[in-house]
Each structure stands twice: as C-alpha cells, then as structure tokens.
Scaffold this motif. Structure first.
Motif, PDB file in Angstrom:
ATOM      1  N   HIS A  76       1.691 -34.147 -16.261  1.00  0.00           N
ATOM      2  CA  HIS A  76       2.401 -34.533 -14.713  1.00  0.00           C
ATOM      3  C   HIS A  76       1.943 -33.016 -13.706  1.00  0.00           C
ATOM      4  N   SER A  77       1.733 -32.153 -13.833  1.00  0.00           N
ATOM      5  CA  SER A  77       1.869 -31.302 -13.118  1.00  0.00           C
ATOM      6  C   SER A  77       0.622 -31.213 -11.859  1.00  0.00           C
ATOM      7  N   ILE A  78       0.775 -30.484 -10.135  1.00  0.00           N
ATOM      8  CA  ILE A  78      -0.036 -30.680  -9.341  1.00  0.00           C
ATOM      9  C   ILE A  78      -0.977 -29.132  -9.135  1.00  0.00           C
ATOM     10  N   PRO A  79      -1.419 -29.380  -8.335  1.00  0.00           N
ATOM     11  CA  PRO A  79      -1.822 -27.962  -7.982  1.00  0.00           C
ATOM     12  C   PRO A  79      -1.004 -27.438  -6.904  1.00  0.00           C
ATOM     13  N   HIS A  80      -0.881 -26.117  -6.610  1.00  0.00           N
ATOM     14  CA  HIS A  80      -0.249 -25.255  -5.936  1.00  0.00           C
ATOM     15  C   HIS A  80      -0.719 -25.627  -3.688  1.00  0.00           C
ATOM     16  N   GLU A  81      -2.028 -26.368  -4.196  1.00  0.00           N
ATOM     17  CA  GLU A  81      -2.151 -26.294  -3.074  1.00  0.00           C
ATOM     18  C   GLU A  81      -1.600 -27.736  -2.357  1.00  0.00           C
ATOM     19  N   GLN A  82      -1.620 -28.468  -3.376  1.00  0.00           N
ATOM     20  CA  GLN A  82      -1.378 -29.709  -3.233  1.00  0.00           C
ATOM     21  C   GLN A  82      -0.044 -29.796  -2.556  1.00  0.00           C
ATOM     22  N   LEU A  83       0.888 -28.701  -3.986  1.00  0.00           N
ATOM     23  CA  LEU A  83       2.354 -29.269  -3.393  1.00  0.00           C
ATOM     24  C   LEU A  83       2.961 -28.811  -1.474  1.00  0.00           C
ATOM     25  N   ALA A  84       1.724 -26.842  -1.514  1.00  0.00           N
ATOM     26  CA  ALA A  84       2.061 -26.694  -0.254  1.00  0.00           C
ATOM     27  C   ALA A  84       2.375 -27.776   0.751  1.00  0.00           C
ATOM     28  N   LEU A  85       0.068 -28.449   0.566  1.00  0.00           N
ATOM     29  CA  LEU A  85       1.073 -29.515   1.491  1.00  0.00           C
ATOM     30  C   LEU A  85       1.945 -30.787   1.586  1.00  0.00           C
ATOM     31  N   LYS A  86       2.034 -30.737   0.539  1.00  0.00           N
ATOM     32  CA  LYS A  86       3.449 -31.832   0.440  1.00  0.00           C
ATOM     33  C   LYS A  86       4.666 -32.069   0.630  1.00  0.00           C
ATOM     34  N   LEU A  87       5.098 -30.451   0.514  1.00  0.00           N
ATOM     35  CA  LEU A  87       6.565 -29.761   1.101  1.00  0.00           C
ATOM     36  C   LEU A  87       6.193 -29.563   2.194  1.00  0.00           C
TER      37      LEU A  87
END
Length: 201
Positions: A76-87
């Motif tokens: 279930h982990s996501i890439p840091h890049e994806q987290l930055a975009l979502k957040l």
C-alpha cells in the motif's frame, strides 16, 4: 476567531528502534486532519493517511505500536512524489493555514527533509508550525501540575477523549487538530470574558 479558516494537523509515524537510537528514522506513515472550527463543532473534520516505503525492514516494535508491517508497506505504500502531489493539492484546494498544527516539533521539518533529499519540490508548508504540546506544557505549569503525558493527557486537560487509536498518523492528526480548536475556543471565551468585564467599569 475566524470560524471559516481551514487548518490542518500533521502527524508522522517513523521506523525507529524502541530505545529511539535510530539515526534519522524514516517515515512510514503520514497523516493529516483538516477543517475549520464549524467542522470541529460538527465533528466533520476530514482525515487522510498514506504509507511510505522506508526502504528497510520495519522494526517489530514499530509494527506492534502502529499496526504497520512490512507487508503493508509492500502492498500500500506510495512514492514520495505522489504523496507530495496529493498533499499539496489537498492543502491548496482547502486554502489551509500555511503552518501545520503539530503535537511537538519536527514532523513538518522531517517530511520536508525527505522530500528535499529526493529532489521533490514542496512549497506548501510555512517555516514554522503551531505546536499544541507547548501550550499543554504551559497550561499544566500554570496550574501547578507536572507537564507530563502525551496527546491523550492534553485532550483530557480540556475534557476531551482521544478518538481512534494512538500511533496511527491520521488519528493522531485528528486529535491534535481537535485539541487545537478546543484551545482556540477556550482562549476566545477568556478574551470575551475580559472584554465584558471591562465594559462593566
């Protein structure tokens, strides 16, 4: 108090040894809670959580504490890049106050540091944070009590109960934000009381 201003609380879960001896522990979960004062009153604050891959095995102690294991990270982990975009998108969409609400210091800095290490631009936090743990410490000292205990103790000092499970980033963020709004509410009442008292004279 601006009841329409949206605030957000941030909480991280880290992969750290039980004795806190891990140097620069990696983030394994990011949680936020957001909303305005009316959302707090209506119990409609919103939470989000994401898992990040620390690229190392999860300590057994951390799995017992947080419920997060190696398989959870794998699935279930996501890439840091994806987290930055979502957040970033969530904070911008809701026009959140720039500084995150935290219990203690460090979470905002640690998250931005992991982004920076990976060359990820993340311009959504201010250079500061609003630490409700410091308020709790001052509050307890002012009434002659020891400033010990965690977030649950801070909530209890304002007759609030912890919602959810401790050491889950989204639940910790939710309760941190609830405590923040309770503090704002009490301070607003104090100022109104003082203002009314001055009118009597």
């Amino acid at each position: 108090m601006n009841q329409e201003q949206c605030y957000f609380a941030l909480d991280l879960e880290l992969n750290n040894a039980q004795d806190n001896s891990t140097v620069n522990p990696k983030i394994i979960q990011v949680g936020i809670a957001l909303g305005n004062y009316d959302d707090y009153i209506n119990e409609s604050l919103v939470t989000h959580k994401w898992l990040l891959d620390p690229e190392e095995p999860i300590f057994e102690f951390i799995t017992e504490l947080t419920g997060i294991g190696n398989q959870d990270i794998s699935n279930h982990s996501i890439p840091h890049e994806q987290l930055a975009l979502k957040l970033g998108r969530i904070l911008a969409t809701h026009h959140c106050f720039v500084n995150p609400i935290t219990w203690g210091c460090g979470d905002a800095t640690e998250l931005k540091s992991e982004f920076q290490t990976r060359g990820i631009a993340f311009p959504h936090f201010g250079r500061r944070w609003i630490d409700v743990k410091t308020w709790h410490t001052l509050h307890m000292l002012s009434i002659g009590k020891k400033p010990s205990g965690g977030l649950s103790s801070g909530l209890a000092s304002l007759r609030l109960h912890f919602k959810g499970k401790p050491h889950r980033a989204d639940d910790d963020a939710l309760n941190t934000l609830r405590l923040f709004f309770a503090i704002l509410e009490r301070q607003s009442q104090y100022y109104q009381l003082i203002s009314n008292a001055k009118k009597i004279h």
